[in-house]
Design a protein around this motif. Structure first.
Motif, PDB file in Angstrom:
ATOM      1  N   GLY A   1       0.852  -1.183   0.000  1.00  9.87           N
ATOM      2  CA  GLY A   1       0.000   0.000   0.000  1.00  9.87           C
ATOM      3  C   GLY A   1       0.882   1.223   0.000  1.00  9.87           C
TER       4      GLY A   1
ATOM      5  N   CYS B   1      -8.776   8.272  -0.610  1.00 11.31           N
ATOM      6  CA  CYS B   1      -9.746   7.213  -0.890  1.00 11.31           C
ATOM      7  C   CYS B   1     -10.073   7.132  -2.384  1.00 11.31           C
ATOM      8  CB  CYS B   1     -11.018   7.412  -0.068  1.00 11.31           C
ATOM      9  SG  CYS B   1     -10.781   7.045   1.683  1.00 11.31           S
TER      10      CYS B   1
ATOM     11  N   VAL C   1      -6.428   5.756  -4.267  1.00 10.81           N
ATOM     12  CA  VAL C   1      -6.062   4.345  -4.058  1.00 10.81           C
ATOM     13  C   VAL C   1      -6.806   3.430  -5.034  1.00 10.81           C
ATOM     14  CG1 VAL C   1      -7.793   3.944  -2.251  1.00 10.81           C
ATOM     15  CG2 VAL C   1      -5.750   2.516  -2.298  1.00 10.81           C
ATOM     16  N   GLN C   2      -7.935   3.898  -5.537  1.00  9.78           N
ATOM     17  CA  GLN C   2      -8.741   3.038  -6.409  1.00  9.78           C
ATOM     18  C   GLN C   2      -8.141   2.875  -7.803  1.00  9.78           C
ATOM     19  OE1 GLN C   2     -13.054   3.077  -5.625  1.00  9.78           O
ATOM     20  NE2 GLN C   2     -12.666   4.834  -4.307  1.00  9.78           N
TER      21      GLN C   2
ATOM     22  N   ASP D   1      -6.172  -3.812  -6.686  1.00  7.91           N
ATOM     23  CA  ASP D   1      -7.185  -3.976  -5.629  1.00  7.91           C
ATOM     24  C   ASP D   1      -6.668  -4.350  -4.238  1.00  7.91           C
ATOM     25  OD1 ASP D   1      -9.282  -3.335  -7.184  1.00  7.91           O
ATOM     26  OD2 ASP D   1      -9.906  -5.412  -7.600  1.00  7.91           O
ATOM     27  N   HIS D   2      -5.532  -5.052  -4.193  1.00  6.74           N
ATOM     28  CA  HIS D   2      -5.082  -5.531  -2.880  1.00  6.74           C
ATOM     29  C   HIS D   2      -4.256  -4.483  -2.134  1.00  6.74           C
ATOM     30  CE1 HIS D   2      -1.687  -6.392  -5.520  1.00  6.74           C
ATOM     31  NE2 HIS D   2      -0.927  -6.416  -4.441  1.00  6.74           N
TER      32      HIS D   2
ATOM     33  N   TYR E   1      -3.573  -0.956  -0.090  1.00  5.08           N
ATOM     34  CA  TYR E   1      -4.331  -0.068   0.791  1.00  5.08           C
ATOM     35  C   TYR E   1      -3.715   1.325   0.803  1.00  5.08           C
ATOM     36  CZ  TYR E   1      -0.551  -1.278   4.078  1.00  5.08           C
ATOM     37  OH  TYR E   1       0.679  -1.474   4.670  1.00  5.08           O
TER      38      TYR E   1
ATOM     39  N   SER F   1     -13.780   0.326  -0.385  1.00  2.00           N
ATOM     40  CA  SER F   1     -13.963  -0.719   0.626  1.00  2.00           C
ATOM     41  C   SER F   1     -13.159  -0.352   1.871  1.00  2.00           C
ATOM     42  CB  SER F   1     -13.472  -2.061   0.070  1.00  2.00           C
ATOM     43  OG  SER F   1     -13.261  -2.953   1.130  1.00  2.00           O
TER      44      SER F   1
ATOM     45  N   SER G   1     -11.728  -2.098   3.898  1.00  2.00           N
ATOM     46  CA  SER G   1     -10.541  -2.950   4.047  1.00  2.00           C
ATOM     47  C   SER G   1      -9.319  -2.340   3.351  1.00  2.00           C
ATOM     48  CB  SER G   1     -10.808  -4.338   3.474  1.00  2.00           C
ATOM     49  OG  SER G   1     -11.035  -4.235   2.075  1.00  2.00           O
ATOM     50  N   ARG G   2      -9.543  -1.312   2.517  1.00  2.87           N
ATOM     51  CA  ARG G   2      -8.413  -0.696   1.827  1.00  2.87           C
ATOM     52  C   ARG G   2      -7.949   0.590   2.506  1.00  2.87           C
ATOM     53  NH1 ARG G   2      -8.883  -0.545  -4.537  1.00  2.87           N
ATOM     54  NH2 ARG G   2      -6.628  -0.378  -4.273  1.00  2.87           N
TER      55      ARG G   2
END
Ligand code: C2E
Ligand code: MG
Ligand code: MG
Ligand code: MG
Length: 274
Positions: free
Chosen positions: A57, A99, A102-103, A107-108, A110, A139, A141-142
């Protein structure tokens, strides 16, 4: 003679205080405007799995492109923003930008966002954060939120807020771990997932037991409490090697990458994942 010097000293001191207050107020007003007019930029520093070398991340780090002062670093305006209250707007801006950014990454991965003490005492923190997640469609979780030990000024506000955020799947990291006070007393009571080992301890890693004493203790403590560890300020390969040998999972620092625009992180992680 001494008396005159003392008097003179007092006058100078008071003048300094007034200058600082005036300067604070001006900077605080400028900051509110900076958020509106897009002068704040968010850079990201990649965080790396020390075992596999793969990206995990990135941490969001804000910069202020001031029209007159040039690029102002967070250490020069976050404390002021804390005092004037401008931090609420600044913090929300950084969170929302992070937020969204990061998209664009795999996907994994963060994004880890710093929260200031004042944000943590703000009763609107939970709805604010959940609102940003809803608006951006990210999400939970991220998202990782970084807090400092000293930010828990009032446990009765901060701890329930952190518990709620964590119950939604957001992870909580303690930043600059070991530099605050009563850290051990807090730790068992705090809803946290990650300990970030401060760069001052990483800087002391020199291959001796003495140099690694605190880092090793923090990593063992994290293991026992079921937390993961991230080391910050890794500048030399030998530091990464020692951290890996001690069982630290992740790291960030100039050795891997400097804080950089989101698009550069996309390229950076693309090259590592390939
Ligand atoms: P931090 O959260 O502990 O962030 C790590 C700092 O270390 C960053 O400084 C980063 O650029 C720097 N750094 C990264 N790698 C290395 C390295 O290898 N060696 C050394 N010597 N330094 C390294 P930066 O960007 O100037 O940020 C300073 C502090 O400002 C942050 O410390 C954080 O507490 C605060 N901050 C930054 N952005 C925000 C924000 O959006 N909100 C809040 N509340 N605080 C922020
Ligand atoms: Mg941080
Ligand atoms: Mg830190
Ligand atoms: Mg630090």
């Amino acid at each position: 003679q001494a008396k005159r010097a003392a008097v003179h000293g007092v006058v100078l001191y008071q003048a300094g205080m007034m200058d600082r207050r005036a300067d604070d107020a001006a900077l605080g007003r400028d900051l509110e405007e900076a958020v509106e007019s897009g002068q704040l930029r968010v850079l990201y520093q990649p965080m790396i799995d020390l075992e596999s070398g793969q990206p995990l991340g990135a941490e969001a780090l804000v910069r202020w492109h001031h029209p007159v002062r040039g690029i102002v670093g967070p250490l020069d305006f976050i404390p002021v923003a804390e005092r004037t209250g401008a931090i609420t707007g600044v913090g929300l801006f950084v969170l929302e930008q992070a937020c969204r950014d990061v998209q664009a990454w795999p996907d994994h991965l963060y994004v880890s966002v710093n929260l200031s003490p004042r944000q943590l005492q703000d009763r609107t923190l939970v709805p604010d954060v959940l609102g940003v997640l809803r608006r951006t469609g990210l999400s939970p979780s991220r998202l990782v939120l970084e807090i400092t030990e000293s930010a828990i000024v009032d446990d009765r506000i901060a701890v329930p807020a952190l518990e709620t955020l964590r119950s939604k799947g957001i992870r909580i990291a303690i930043d600059d771990f070991g530099t605050g006070y009563s850290s051990l007393q807090y730790l068992s009571r705090l809803p946290v997932d990650v300990l970030k080992i401060d760069h001052s301890f990483v800087a002391e890693l020199d291959g001796t037991r003495q140099g690694s004493a605190i880092t090793e203790a923090v990593i063992r403590l994290a293991e026992i409490l079921g937390l993961t560890t991230v080391a910050e300020g890794i500048e030399r390969p030998a530091q990464a090697d020692e951290l890996r040998a001690l069982g630290c999972q992740a790291g960030q620092g100039f050795l891997y990458a400097k804080p950089q625009p989101a698009a550069d992180v996309t390229r950076f992680v693309g090259a590592l994942l390939r």
